[in-house]
Design a protein around this motif. Structure first.
Motif, PDB file in Angstrom:
ATOM      1  N   MET A  62       0.661  -1.191   0.022  1.00 18.50           N
ATOM      2  CA  MET A  62       0.010   0.154  -0.103  1.00 18.50           C
ATOM      3  C   MET A  62       0.824   1.181   0.035  1.00 18.50           C
ATOM      4  O   MET A  62       0.736   2.285  -0.787  1.00 18.50           O
ATOM      5  CB  MET A  62      -0.848   0.131   1.335  1.00 18.50           C
ATOM      6  N   LEU A  63       1.927   1.299   0.820  1.00 16.00           N
ATOM      7  CA  LEU A  63       2.930   2.348   0.787  1.00 16.00           C
ATOM      8  C   LEU A  63       3.498   2.731  -0.725  1.00 16.00           C
ATOM      9  O   LEU A  63       3.475   3.707  -1.102  1.00 16.00           O
ATOM     10  CB  LEU A  63       4.246   2.081   1.871  1.00 16.00           C
ATOM     11  N   PHE A  64       3.848   1.554  -1.197  1.00 15.01           N
ATOM     12  CA  PHE A  64       4.315   1.633  -2.651  1.00 15.01           C
ATOM     13  C   PHE A  64       3.470   2.280  -3.357  1.00 15.01           C
ATOM     14  O   PHE A  64       3.595   3.222  -4.233  1.00 15.01           O
ATOM     15  CB  PHE A  64       4.883   0.236  -3.347  1.00 15.01           C
TER      16      PHE A  64
ATOM     17  N   LEU B 205       9.848   7.254   0.849  1.00 13.40           N
ATOM     18  CA  LEU B 205       9.115   6.109   1.203  1.00 13.40           C
ATOM     19  C   LEU B 205       8.762   6.601   2.883  1.00 13.40           C
ATOM     20  O   LEU B 205       7.690   6.307   3.407  1.00 13.40           O
ATOM     21  CB  LEU B 205       9.532   4.858   1.246  1.00 13.40           C
ATOM     22  N   ALA B 206       9.833   6.820   3.548  1.00  8.63           N
ATOM     23  CA  ALA B 206       9.795   7.143   5.037  1.00  8.63           C
ATOM     24  C   ALA B 206       8.922   8.401   5.113  1.00  8.63           C
ATOM     25  O   ALA B 206       7.851   8.482   6.288  1.00  8.63           O
ATOM     26  CB  ALA B 206      10.995   7.305   5.288  1.00  8.63           C
ATOM     27  N   ALA B 207       8.723   9.438   4.260  1.00 12.34           N
ATOM     28  CA  ALA B 207       7.948  10.514   4.467  1.00 12.34           C
ATOM     29  C   ALA B 207       6.366   9.934   4.200  1.00 12.34           C
ATOM     30  O   ALA B 207       5.772  10.460   4.778  1.00 12.34           O
ATOM     31  CB  ALA B 207       8.381  11.604   3.652  1.00 12.34           C
TER      32      ALA B 207
ATOM     33  N   GLY C   5       4.320  14.668   2.193  1.00 13.16           N
ATOM     34  CA  GLY C   5       4.472  14.675   0.686  1.00 13.16           C
ATOM     35  C   GLY C   5       5.952  14.933   0.354  1.00 13.16           C
ATOM     36  O   GLY C   5       6.600  16.063   1.056  1.00 13.16           O
ATOM     37  N   LEU C   6       6.543  14.531  -0.823  1.00 15.94           N
ATOM     38  CA  LEU C   6       7.709  14.778  -1.285  1.00 15.94           C
ATOM     39  C   LEU C   6       7.512  15.217  -2.790  1.00 15.94           C
ATOM     40  O   LEU C   6       6.821  14.299  -3.359  1.00 15.94           O
ATOM     41  CB  LEU C   6       8.706  13.766  -0.950  1.00 15.94           C
ATOM     42  N   GLY C   7       8.020  16.128  -3.407  1.00 10.97           N
ATOM     43  CA  GLY C   7       7.897  16.402  -4.782  1.00 10.97           C
ATOM     44  C   GLY C   7       9.492  16.748  -5.382  1.00 10.97           C
ATOM     45  O   GLY C   7      10.322  17.231  -4.710  1.00 10.97           O
ATOM     46  N   TRP C   8       9.694  15.799  -6.480  1.00 13.16           N
ATOM     47  CA  TRP C   8      11.341  16.007  -7.006  1.00 13.16           C
ATOM     48  C   TRP C   8      11.084  16.746  -8.204  1.00 13.16           C
ATOM     49  O   TRP C   8      10.444  16.700  -9.314  1.00 13.16           O
ATOM     50  CB  TRP C   8      11.425  14.810  -7.386  1.00 13.16           C
ATOM     51  N   VAL C   9      11.823  18.171  -8.190  1.00  9.94           N
ATOM     52  CA  VAL C   9      11.734  19.136  -9.168  1.00  9.94           C
ATOM     53  C   VAL C   9      12.912  18.859 -10.005  1.00  9.94           C
ATOM     54  O   VAL C   9      14.296  18.977  -9.508  1.00  9.94           O
ATOM     55  CB  VAL C   9      11.767  20.654  -8.255  1.00  9.94           C
ATOM     56  N   SER C  10      12.638  18.560 -11.131  1.00 11.59           N
ATOM     57  CA  SER C  10      13.903  18.158 -12.077  1.00 11.59           C
ATOM     58  C   SER C  10      14.168  19.206 -13.305  1.00 11.59           C
ATOM     59  O   SER C  10      15.111  19.126 -13.830  1.00 11.59           O
ATOM     60  CB  SER C  10      13.647  16.733 -12.579  1.00 11.59           C
TER      61      SER C  10
ATOM     62  N   MET D  55      19.041   6.331  -4.288  1.00 10.99           N
ATOM     63  CA  MET D  55      18.733   5.466  -3.161  1.00 10.99           C
ATOM     64  C   MET D  55      18.112   6.211  -2.095  1.00 10.99           C
ATOM     65  O   MET D  55      17.126   5.988  -1.167  1.00 10.99           O
ATOM     66  CB  MET D  55      19.485   4.244  -3.182  1.00 10.99           C
ATOM     67  N   ALA D  56      19.240   7.193  -1.780  1.00 14.05           N
ATOM     68  CA  ALA D  56      18.668   7.817  -0.424  1.00 14.05           C
ATOM     69  C   ALA D  56      17.490   8.691  -0.359  1.00 14.05           C
ATOM     70  O   ALA D  56      16.760   8.730   0.215  1.00 14.05           O
ATOM     71  CB  ALA D  56      20.051   8.736  -0.017  1.00 14.05           C
TER      72      ALA D  56
END
Length: 217
Positions: free
Chosen positions: A21-23, A149-151, A157-162, A142-143
């Motif tokens: 469910m986390l995934f 996942l921990a968040a 929430g986490l958003g990756w700005v690329s 990986m970090a």
């Protein structure tokens, strides 16, 4: 003296179901509640991130907490310039859709973290990266994934700005020139969540089944 034998933890069906469910619920979040994170929570998440595997145990990641308003404004300007270039490069049939996408939470997220890689860390003594030096960057990814996942497991929430120029971000933050930006992260409590990626809901792309990626030899 004989030390007691350690036993591995047992992960039962209930745990595996919740892990699945986390995934499923891990999302690239772009809509944030500006409320600050609970005290100490970001420190806890970054500590967990450092439990990620790394080539030669080199731990090449470097976390930069970006809190000064002028630094954030500089990163925001870099994003705007890069996003304008990306919009101009879109095909005519995709440009209008691209323009409607929300691609960053830079204005709302209470925390911003630049994750950089030290390309030649002293730790690890070069083990495992002589033929594949890019593994230090892979370790840093990986970090980030561990942090993500921990968040998610803690309702964060986490958003990756690329859409950023890595060298320009490093210069704006006045970091060592040889550090390389791997990910710029917006972190905070999400204002809305879905188990379907936002880009899929917007019609930009859709997930494909695993068979599409399997190659047999």
């Amino acid at each position: 003296m004989t030390l007691p034998a350690k036993t591995s933890p047992r992960f039962d069906d209930a745990f595996r179901a919740r892990l699945d469910m986390l995934f499923a619920w891990r999302r690239d979040v772009r809509h944030f509640d500006p409320m600050p994170l609970a005290p100490g929570l970001l420190d806890d998440l970054l500590t967990l991130a450092t439990s990620a595997p790394s080539v030669g145990l080199s731990q090449p990641w470097r976390f930069v907490l970006v809190r000064a308003p002028e630094r954030r404004a500089a990163v925001r300007a870099i994003f705007e310039a890069c996003n304008a270039d990306a919009l101009a490069a879109q095909r005519d049939d995709r440009a209008s859709l691209y323009a409607r996408l929300k691609l960053a939470g830079l204005d709302e997220a209470p925390e911003q973290v630049g994750v950089f890689v030290e390309p030649e860390p002293e730790a690890g003594h070069g083990l495992g990266r002589a033929t594949m030096p890019e593994t230090v960057a892979y370790s840093t990814v990986m970090a980030i994934h561990t942090l993500w996942l921990a968040a998610t497991a803690r309702g964060v929430g986490l958003g990756w700005v690329s859409i950023l120029d890595p060298e320009a971000v490093g210069a704006a933050l006045e970091l060592p020139a040889h550090w390389r930006l791997v990910g710029y992260l917006c972190i905070g409590y999400p204002s809305a969540l879905s188990d379907v990626p936002e880009l899929e809901r917007a019609g930009w792309e859709h997930r494909r089944p695993v068979d599409d990626f399997l190659v047999l030899r």
